[in-house]
Design a protein around this motif. Structure first.
Motif, short mmCIF file in Angstrom:
data_model
loop_
_atom_site.label_atom_id
_atom_site.label_comp_id
_atom_site.label_asym_id
_atom_site.label_seq_id
_atom_site.Cartn_x
_atom_site.Cartn_y
_atom_site.Cartn_z
N GLY A 428 0.80 -1.22 0.00
CA GLY A 428 0.00 0.00 0.00
C GLY A 428 0.83 1.27 0.00
O GLY A 428 0.54 2.21 -0.76
N PRO A 429 1.89 1.34 0.83
CA PRO A 429 2.71 2.55 0.82
C PRO A 429 3.39 2.83 -0.52
O PRO A 429 3.73 3.98 -0.80
N LEU A 430 3.62 1.79 -1.34
CA LEU A 430 4.20 2.03 -2.67
C LEU A 430 3.29 2.94 -3.48
O LEU A 430 3.75 3.77 -4.27
N LEU A 431 1.98 2.76 -3.30
CA LEU A 431 1.02 3.64 -3.95
C LEU A 431 0.87 4.94 -3.18
O LEU A 431 0.93 6.03 -3.76
N GLY A 432 0.72 4.83 -1.85
CA GLY A 432 0.44 6.01 -1.04
C GLY A 432 1.52 7.07 -1.09
O GLY A 432 1.23 8.27 -1.04
N THR A 433 2.77 6.65 -1.21
CA THR A 433 3.88 7.62 -1.22
C THR A 433 4.15 8.19 -2.60
O THR A 433 5.08 8.99 -2.76
#
Length: 513
Positions: A428-433
């Motif tokens: 998820g953080p790969l997208l969120g960041t």
């Protein structure tokens, strides 16, 4: 009565015999060799003394284990997210960050974090106190070294290494806590641990405000990495000497306490003994369990906002019109409120055994916050939206983690569930960041809309999982009879396994909704 007859000719009762008869199993006599050292109690005192002893054990664990891992998570989250504060304190200029250079500094951390998620199982392979000290020392050295980096490529390398060491710590702590606490005790302890994230973010804003408002010979952003990294290194020996490997090995427990602690451990896994090491068959069963995939997808969705809000909020506030110094300080109030909501919501879910409904309410609040940030231009309303977003997203994470642990029986299955949760969820953080590019400021409508959508989707998944658990509980009722009035958060009194080995516990087990 059958169990009482079995032990009718036993020696005078010890602390193990003071456990409520409804919760006894043959495993409670694992420590009979120490029986003569324990405090005796009469048969008529059993129901009064046993809860008091157990509460004493829990209280000691609460005072030693939970504060230690929580303090370390504060440091971990500071060292992970302070790059957002460093960005507006001069790092962008000194490292000549251009284009998507900053986004890559965030992404590379999570790439390493995902690749090394398997380290969650190391808590069952390496003595926990050794593994904890190793990971703490590692990320402390890396985090502090960021103060000396001179190039973007050097910072990229350090962020990758930081992700490796933090992957060995944070994802496995809820799993570690499941060694010490029963299912109905676990949620609020995990919440206290995870509440360190918003607390650390709140503290980070205040600390960054104090550091960056001064005029030192060292660049403010370098001083920030130095001040927040060195305490982590100092905590490594404390972690080594103060974390017990298991409740019955804790130096702060008496012999009597350790007997009760071992009995609690057996009750937690639902058998007659607690198996050491990893049982790979159970790992495979957990990886095929649809419930684990539901929570993993929920974690993924929640992490889109969870990862981006702390590192981008200082920039978002700055683009609202606040100067750099005030932007640092204004990050603190939303995250402190989130800290309070995290503790309350998990306590409430533990009491009511209703994690699904709790997550649905929280994600609705968080989604509304992101919608306000995406659609409203008024600064006051947008700042209020940050309170809603933080109060929805952080507490949701704190309720998802105990949910996967609540509904897996053995240590191996819980470990596999946590590993899958993080392996999928940390994508998820790969997208969120990467949804808050600089050229989309000052309102970052696309990033806010994506975060809102995934936050609402988390609530939809929670509803789906709850329906699945209700269905499976109904099937267990049909197979074993109604469970009304029986203990559902623990194995049966005799610690017996299910007939076909399909369920995690005994026929009295029911899933937490």
């Amino acid at each position: 009565m059958r169990i009482l007859n079995k032990f009718a000719r036993a020696p005078p009762p010890t602390a193990t015999d003071c456990v409520d008869n409804e919760e006894r199993s043959p495993a409670l006599d694992l420590e009979k060799s120490d029986a003569h050292d324990e405090l005796p109690c009469s048969q008529t005192q059993q129901r009064q003394v046993a809860p008091a002893i157990e509460r004493r054990v829990i209280r000691k664990l609460d005072l030693r284990v939970v504060p230690l891992v929580t303090a370390l998570y504060v440091l971990a989250f500071l060292d992970r997210s302070n790059i957002g504060n460093a960005r507006i304190a001069g790092m962008t200029k000194d490292l000549k960050l251009a284009g998507n250079g900053y986004q890559w500094l965030l992404t590379i951390f999570y790439i390493a974090y995902i690749i090394f998620e398997w380290q969650a199982l190391m808590w069952k392979v390496v003595p926990p106190h050794v593994w904890l000290a190793f990971t703490v020392l590692g990320w402390g050295i890396i985090a502090t070294s960021q103060a000396a980096t001179q190039t973007w490529s050097g910072e990229m390398t350090l962020r990758f290494l930081l992700g490796i060491f933090e992957a060995g710590f944070g994802p496995g702590i809820p799993y570690l806590l499941s060694f010490f606490y029963l299912r109905h005790e676990l949620g609020v302890r995990i919440a206290i641990f995870l509440s360190a994230a918003p607390l650390a973010t709140s503290f980070s804003g205040a600390l960054a405000y104090g550091i960056t408002s001064g005029h030192s010979h060292l660049a403010n952003w370098r001083l920030l990495f130095l001040v927040e990294g060195l305490p982590t290194i100092c905590m490594a020996p404390i972690a080594y000497f103060f974390l017990p490997d298991a409740p019955d090995q804790a130096h702060f427990l008496t012999k009597e306490d350790k007997v009760v602690a071992k009995a609690r451990g057996v009750r937690q896994v639902g058998g007659t003994k607690r198996v050491g090491g990893i049982v790979w068959k159970e790992v495979g069963l957990a990886l095929l369990d649809l419930k684990c995939w539901f929570t993993a997808l929920m974690y993924f969705s929640c992490n889109v906002g969870f990862s981006s809000l702390p590192v981008f909020l200082p920039t978002i506030l700055k683009d609202m019109g606040f100067n750099s110094i005030h932007s640092q300080g204004l990050t603190a109030p939303p995250f402190f409120l989130s800290f309070l909501v995290t503790i309350f919501s998990t306590w409430f879910a533990d009491k009511t055994q209703q994690r699904g409904y709790t997550i649905m309410v929280l994600t609705t609040i968080g989604g509304i916050g992101y919608i306000l940030l995406a659609t409203v231009k008024t600064v006051g309303v947008r700042y209020f939206g940050t309170f809603l977003a933080a109060s929805g997203i952080f507490p949701s994470i704190a309720n998802i983690l105990p949910w996967v642990l609540n509904n897996q029986g053995s240590d191996s299955r819980r470990g596999a569930g946590i590993m899958l949760l993080n392996l999928i969820g940390q994508c998820g953080p790969l997208l969120g960041t990467n949804v808050f590019p600089t050229n989309k400021g000052p309102r970052y409508i696309k990033g806010m809309a994506i975060s809102a959508a995934f936050t609402f989707f988390t609530g939809v998944l929670a509803l789906g999982l709850r329906c699945l658990l209700v269905h499976e509980n109904n099937k267990l009722d049909q197979k074993y009879g109604s469970n009304e009035g029986r203990v559902v958060n623990q194995p049966s009194a005799e610690g017996q396994e299910s007939e076909e080995g399909e369920e995690n516990y005994s026929p009295t087990f029911r899933y937490i909704l």
